[in-house]
Scaffold this active site. Structure first.
Site, PDB file in Angstrom:
ATOM      1  N   ARG A 111      70.199  29.880  71.870  1.00  0.00           N
ATOM      2  CA  ARG A 111      70.560  29.157  73.092  1.00  0.00           C
ATOM      3  C   ARG A 111      71.977  28.614  72.928  1.00  0.00           C
ATOM      4  NH1 ARG A 111      65.487  25.106  73.069  1.00  0.00           N
ATOM      5  NH2 ARG A 111      66.447  24.812  71.038  1.00  0.00           N
ATOM      6  N   GLU A 129      58.390  17.003  75.601  1.00  0.00           N
ATOM      7  CA  GLU A 129      57.800  18.317  75.853  1.00  0.00           C
ATOM      8  C   GLU A 129      56.973  18.226  77.137  1.00  0.00           C
ATOM      9  OE1 GLU A 129      58.425  21.046  74.021  1.00  0.00           O
ATOM     10  OE2 GLU A 129      59.709  19.889  72.696  1.00  0.00           O
ATOM     11  N   ARG A 187      70.752  24.734  76.190  1.00  0.00           N
ATOM     12  CA  ARG A 187      70.035  23.593  75.610  1.00  0.00           C
ATOM     13  C   ARG A 187      71.001  22.421  75.638  1.00  0.00           C
ATOM     14  NH1 ARG A 187      68.174  19.520  73.571  1.00  0.00           N
ATOM     15  NH2 ARG A 187      66.539  19.392  72.030  1.00  0.00           N
TER      16      ARG A 187
END
Length: 167
Positions: free
Chosen positions: A97, A63, A55
């Site tokens: 992540r 998004e 990330r």
């Protein structure tokens, strides 16, 4: 004098221990970028066969279902897909992540996304003060998502989606 020396020694030892903990987590990993999920998430295939979900730190890309979401993903894909990158990992997030700054040939990819209008500077989680200036420049030049009159930040988009789902 002795008590001052003892206190100084304690402070020095504590400082070393704290610094060691910080260094213990901060790590650079390299590998081939693949499976570009969106503008701020991808998979890193390390030479030892380990695969990490990465990330990008300090930024938030739209998004996929949002305006500019696919363009953001495609921009990141064009920059790093199937290329060897170095990730300066800062932490693990709640989704496990690895969160970090991504470099390709010493170019800061996180900053490139913001500079080209494909991501916001995510102030809430940022460790990169330069990103505010970079974002202001992209806004002024109406790059990417800044062409829209009022682009909706992804954190607001996600909050609105959660609210709708609760109803």
């Amino acid at each position: 004098k002795n008590s001052i020396k003892k206190n100084m020694k304690k402070i020095l030892i504590l400082t070393i221990l704290i610094a060691a903990q910080c260094v213990a987590f901060a790590q650079k990993v390299s590998g081939v970028a693949s499976n570009i999920h969106d503008g701020d998430t991808f998979w890193l295939n390390k030479p030892d066969g380990t695969i990490l979900k990465i990330r990008l730190a300090s930024i938030d890309a739209p998004e996929l279902a949002q305006a500019h979401g696919k363009a953001s993903r495609d921009f990141l894909k064009k920059l790093i897909d199937q290329k060897t990158v170095v990730v300066d990992v800062q932490e693990k997030d709640k989704y496990q992540r690895s969160v970090g700054v991504v470099f390709l040939n010493n170019e800061n990819i996180n900053r490139a996304l913001v500079a080209n209008g494909y991501a916001w500077h995510y102030l809430k989680y940022s460790r990169d003060s330069e990103l505010s200036k970079i974002e202001a420049d992209a806004k002024m030049k109406k790059k990417g998502l800044w062409r829209d009159e009022k682009p909706l930040p992804p954190w607001q988009y996600r909050a609105e989606k959660r609210t709708v789902q609760k109803i």
